[in-house]
Design a protein around this motif. Structure first.
Motif, PDB file in Angstrom:
ATOM      1  N   LEU A 156      58.788  19.815  56.527  1.00 28.74           N
ATOM      2  CA  LEU A 156      60.066  19.436  56.086  1.00 28.74           C
ATOM      3  C   LEU A 156      60.489  18.207  56.493  1.00 28.74           C
ATOM      4  O   LEU A 156      59.753  17.469  57.209  1.00 28.74           O
ATOM      5  N   ASP A 157      61.599  17.589  56.146  1.00 27.84           N
ATOM      6  CA  ASP A 157      62.107  16.322  56.614  1.00 27.84           C
ATOM      7  C   ASP A 157      62.414  16.495  58.047  1.00 27.84           C
ATOM      8  O   ASP A 157      62.893  17.592  58.302  1.00 27.84           O
ATOM      9  N   PHE A 158      62.384  15.370  58.830  1.00 32.33           N
ATOM     10  CA  PHE A 158      62.679  15.405  60.183  1.00 32.33           C
ATOM     11  C   PHE A 158      64.033  16.193  60.453  1.00 32.33           C
ATOM     12  O   PHE A 158      63.981  16.864  61.544  1.00 32.33           O
ATOM     13  N   GLN A 159      65.028  15.771  59.856  1.00 27.13           N
ATOM     14  CA  GLN A 159      66.489  16.340  60.171  1.00 27.13           C
ATOM     15  C   GLN A 159      66.514  17.917  60.181  1.00 27.13           C
ATOM     16  O   GLN A 159      67.019  18.564  60.924  1.00 27.13           O
ATOM     17  N   SER A 160      65.700  18.311  58.695  1.00 25.80           N
ATOM     18  CA  SER A 160      65.574  19.780  58.906  1.00 25.80           C
ATOM     19  C   SER A 160      64.758  20.390  59.830  1.00 25.80           C
ATOM     20  O   SER A 160      64.910  21.598  60.423  1.00 25.80           O
ATOM     21  N   VAL A 161      63.770  19.650  60.435  1.00 28.12           N
ATOM     22  CA  VAL A 161      63.089  20.112  61.499  1.00 28.12           C
ATOM     23  C   VAL A 161      63.855  20.283  62.637  1.00 28.12           C
ATOM     24  O   VAL A 161      63.659  21.176  63.551  1.00 28.12           O
ATOM     25  N   LEU A 162      64.874  19.428  62.849  1.00 26.72           N
ATOM     26  CA  LEU A 162      65.489  19.707  64.083  1.00 26.72           C
ATOM     27  C   LEU A 162      66.274  20.907  64.139  1.00 26.72           C
ATOM     28  O   LEU A 162      66.622  21.530  65.004  1.00 26.72           O
ATOM     29  N   LEU A 187      56.914  23.649  51.378  1.00 22.68           N
ATOM     30  CA  LEU A 187      56.856  24.869  52.309  1.00 22.68           C
ATOM     31  C   LEU A 187      56.548  26.036  51.542  1.00 22.68           C
ATOM     32  O   LEU A 187      55.601  27.038  52.329  1.00 22.68           O
ATOM     33  N   ASP A 188      57.422  26.458  50.622  1.00 25.98           N
ATOM     34  CA  ASP A 188      56.970  27.657  49.930  1.00 25.98           C
ATOM     35  C   ASP A 188      55.408  27.889  49.440  1.00 25.98           C
ATOM     36  O   ASP A 188      55.087  29.111  49.631  1.00 25.98           O
ATOM     37  N   ARG A 189      54.917  26.944  49.071  1.00 26.14           N
ATOM     38  CA  ARG A 189      53.523  26.989  48.998  1.00 26.14           C
ATOM     39  C   ARG A 189      52.575  27.311  50.064  1.00 26.14           C
ATOM     40  O   ARG A 189      51.507  27.971  49.815  1.00 26.14           O
ATOM     41  N   TYR A 190      52.820  26.886  51.168  1.00 29.61           N
ATOM     42  CA  TYR A 190      52.052  26.780  52.398  1.00 29.61           C
ATOM     43  C   TYR A 190      52.779  27.537  53.258  1.00 29.61           C
ATOM     44  O   TYR A 190      52.450  27.684  54.501  1.00 29.61           O
ATOM     45  N   LEU A 191      53.582  28.675  52.870  1.00 34.73           N
ATOM     46  CA  LEU A 191      54.350  29.323  53.873  1.00 34.73           C
ATOM     47  C   LEU A 191      53.289  30.209  54.800  1.00 34.73           C
ATOM     48  O   LEU A 191      53.528  30.254  56.056  1.00 34.73           O
ATOM     49  N   PRO A 192      52.277  30.979  54.430  1.00 36.51           N
ATOM     50  CA  PRO A 192      51.566  31.612  55.339  1.00 36.51           C
ATOM     51  C   PRO A 192      50.662  30.805  56.237  1.00 36.51           C
ATOM     52  O   PRO A 192      50.706  31.260  57.515  1.00 36.51           O
ATOM     53  N   TYR A 222      73.815  19.938  65.492  1.00 31.66           N
ATOM     54  CA  TYR A 222      72.936  19.956  64.308  1.00 31.66           C
ATOM     55  C   TYR A 222      73.615  20.167  63.182  1.00 31.66           C
ATOM     56  O   TYR A 222      73.501  19.782  62.068  1.00 31.66           O
ATOM     57  N   TYR A 223      74.313  21.487  63.416  1.00 33.98           N
ATOM     58  CA  TYR A 223      75.036  22.070  62.226  1.00 33.98           C
ATOM     59  C   TYR A 223      76.111  20.989  61.799  1.00 33.98           C
ATOM     60  O   TYR A 223      76.228  20.675  60.584  1.00 33.98           O
ATOM     61  N   PHE A 224      76.892  20.451  62.639  1.00 35.24           N
ATOM     62  CA  PHE A 224      77.946  19.495  62.394  1.00 35.24           C
ATOM     63  C   PHE A 224      77.306  17.986  61.848  1.00 35.24           C
ATOM     64  O   PHE A 224      77.936  17.469  60.877  1.00 35.24           O
ATOM     65  N   ASN A 225      76.065  17.994  61.972  1.00 33.98           N
ATOM     66  CA  ASN A 225      75.376  16.775  61.629  1.00 33.98           C
ATOM     67  C   ASN A 225      74.731  17.293  60.044  1.00 33.98           C
ATOM     68  O   ASN A 225      74.407  16.149  59.659  1.00 33.98           O
ATOM     69  N   GLY A 226      74.641  18.483  59.557  1.00 27.08           N
ATOM     70  CA  GLY A 226      74.131  18.731  58.474  1.00 27.08           C
ATOM     71  C   GLY A 226      72.630  18.865  58.558  1.00 27.08           C
ATOM     72  O   GLY A 226      71.931  18.836  57.358  1.00 27.08           O
ATOM     73  N   TYR A 227      72.103  19.180  59.576  1.00 26.56           N
ATOM     74  CA  TYR A 227      70.602  19.424  59.640  1.00 26.56           C
ATOM     75  C   TYR A 227      70.325  20.897  59.281  1.00 26.56           C
ATOM     76  O   TYR A 227      69.163  21.048  59.060  1.00 26.56           O
ATOM     77  N   MET A 228      71.198  21.658  59.245  1.00 25.85           N
ATOM     78  CA  MET A 228      71.015  23.043  58.843  1.00 25.85           C
ATOM     79  C   MET A 228      71.044  23.490  57.461  1.00 25.85           C
ATOM     80  O   MET A 228      72.176  23.726  57.085  1.00 25.85           O
ATOM     81  N   ARG A 229      70.023  23.192  56.627  1.00 25.48           N
ATOM     82  CA  ARG A 229      70.163  23.369  55.191  1.00 25.48           C
ATOM     83  C   ARG A 229      70.140  24.798  54.715  1.00 25.48           C
ATOM     84  O   ARG A 229      69.123  25.687  55.321  1.00 25.48           O
ATOM     85  N   LYS A 230      70.893  25.401  53.822  1.00 27.54           N
ATOM     86  CA  LYS A 230      71.045  26.521  53.638  1.00 27.54           C
ATOM     87  C   LYS A 230      69.647  27.154  52.806  1.00 27.54           C
ATOM     88  O   LYS A 230      69.275  28.218  52.840  1.00 27.54           O
ATOM     89  N   GLU A 231      68.734  26.152  52.220  1.00 36.02           N
ATOM     90  CA  GLU A 231      67.726  26.643  51.535  1.00 36.02           C
ATOM     91  C   GLU A 231      66.625  26.732  52.378  1.00 36.02           C
ATOM     92  O   GLU A 231      65.508  27.567  51.963  1.00 36.02           O
ATOM     93  N   HIS A 232      66.645  26.589  53.852  1.00 35.72           N
ATOM     94  CA  HIS A 232      65.815  26.895  54.767  1.00 35.72           C
ATOM     95  C   HIS A 232      66.291  28.159  55.774  1.00 35.72           C
ATOM     96  O   HIS A 232      65.216  28.447  56.565  1.00 35.72           O
ATOM     97  N   LEU A 233      67.381  28.809  55.600  1.00 39.30           N
ATOM     98  CA  LEU A 233      67.862  29.571  56.361  1.00 39.30           C
ATOM     99  C   LEU A 233      66.839  30.825  56.199  1.00 39.30           C
ATOM    100  O   LEU A 233      67.198  31.607  56.980  1.00 39.30           O
ATOM    101  N   TYR A 234      66.297  31.270  54.968  1.00 37.21           N
ATOM    102  CA  TYR A 234      65.366  32.500  54.994  1.00 37.21           C
ATOM    103  C   TYR A 234      64.369  32.304  55.958  1.00 37.21           C
ATOM    104  O   TYR A 234      63.584  33.560  56.139  1.00 37.21           O
ATOM    105  N   LEU A 235      64.246  31.331  56.684  1.00 33.71           N
ATOM    106  CA  LEU A 235      62.935  31.133  57.643  1.00 33.71           C
ATOM    107  C   LEU A 235      63.486  31.795  58.927  1.00 33.71           C
ATOM    108  O   LEU A 235      62.564  32.080  59.999  1.00 33.71           O
ATOM    109  N   VAL A 236      64.778  31.864  59.144  1.00 34.63           N
ATOM    110  CA  VAL A 236      65.215  32.363  60.485  1.00 34.63           C
ATOM    111  C   VAL A 236      64.682  33.733  60.864  1.00 34.63           C
ATOM    112  O   VAL A 236      63.957  33.995  61.953  1.00 34.63           O
ATOM    113  N   PRO A 237      64.959  34.811  59.732  1.00 33.55           N
ATOM    114  CA  PRO A 237      64.125  36.104  60.355  1.00 33.55           C
ATOM    115  C   PRO A 237      62.587  36.139  60.383  1.00 33.55           C
ATOM    116  O   PRO A 237      62.008  36.742  61.297  1.00 33.55           O
ATOM    117  N   ILE A 238      62.064  35.373  59.797  1.00 30.64           N
ATOM    118  CA  ILE A 238      60.555  35.138  59.798  1.00 30.64           C
ATOM    119  C   ILE A 238      60.119  34.672  61.258  1.00 30.64           C
ATOM    120  O   ILE A 238      59.434  35.137  62.041  1.00 30.64           O
TER     121      ILE A 238
END
Length: 244
Positions: A39-45, A2-7, A182-198
């Motif tokens: 991203l993996d499907f759970q992270s996508v959700l 994702l970082d490589r193809y972010l644009p 989804y949060y309690f399922n563990g789908y919201m990974r810390k390493e992807h939270l930088y995408l939220v403001p974007i």
């Protein structure tokens, strides 16, 4: 990856938001398959639920002049209840078979309403509850239920601005509910939270462009566009699974 193809990811997310606004049923229909490449499907959700929260707030702010209170209640409450069930079931159900069923369902219904253009489904409590329950369940399991809600609202022949405002308010409740699960399922990974403001910026920009396009089309063109989009989504859902 994702970082490589972010644009590229950001550009595709903007297009998804524009189409979701013009179609009236939200960007997740397009965003989920796009994000699935990165991203993996759970992270996508998880990231889709967060993206959709800001997307729906943007739509409510820009289309706030009108929404149908009765349909918000009769379609929205079942959607919110069933999205929690679907989000919980997402840990156990094979999404592939459900994607096939969803694709067939959307193709069949969109063709019916495109061929029989004068056909109208009465916006009564029964039909709203059925549409809301199915859209909520689909949103929880597959990450997107806007197409089912869209076909329901299109069948009701709602005014385009009321259509979008009503859909966004319902979707806001749906996304709040599934975000918690989804949060309690563990789908919201810390390493992807930088995408939220974007994605917040993407949702505002995409909604604004979509609204400008909507201002230039008629009510009948809008309904036809919605139905053709849903037909395309149904076909793409099946083709994508066959391709896999």
């Amino acid at each position: 990856m994702l970082d490589r193809y972010l644009p590229v990811f950001i550009i595709l997310a903007i297009l998804a938001e524009i189409l979701g606004t013009v179609g009236g049923f939200g960007s997740s229909v397009y965003f989920v398959p796009i994000a699935n490449f990165f991203l993996d499907f759970q992270s996508v959700l998880g990231i889709t639920a967060l993206f959709h929260l800001s997307s729906n707030i943007s739509k409510i702010a820009m289309f706030k002049k009108g929404f149908d209170k009765k349909i918000v209640m009769t379609l929205g409450i079942p959607a919110v209840l069933f999205v929690s069930v679907g989000a919980w079931l997402s840990k156990f159900i094979d999404a592939t078979m459900l994607t096939y069923l969803l694709g067939i369902f959307l193709i069949a219904l969109s063709l019916i309403f495109l061929i029989f253009r004068k056909l109208v489904v009465t916006p009564n409590v029964k039909n709203s509850i059925i549409g809301g329950s199915l859209s909520g369940l689909s949103a929880g399991v597959l990450g997107t239920g806007g197409a089912i809600r869209g076909i329901t609202l299109a069948a009701f022949k709602m005014d385009k601005n009321k259509f979008i405002a009503t859909s966004a308010i319902i979707d806001l409740g749906v996304d709040l509910s599934r975000s918690i699960v989804y949060y309690f399922n563990g789908y919201m990974r810390k390493e992807h939270l930088y995408l939220v403001p974007i994605l917040l910026v993407v949702s505002i920009l995409g909604t604004w462009v979509g609204k400008k396009i909507l201002d230039r089309i008629t009510q009948e063109q809008f309904r036809g566009f919605v139905l053709f989009l849903i037909l395309g989504i149904g076909i793409a859902s099946i083709v994508s699974e066959v391709w896999k």
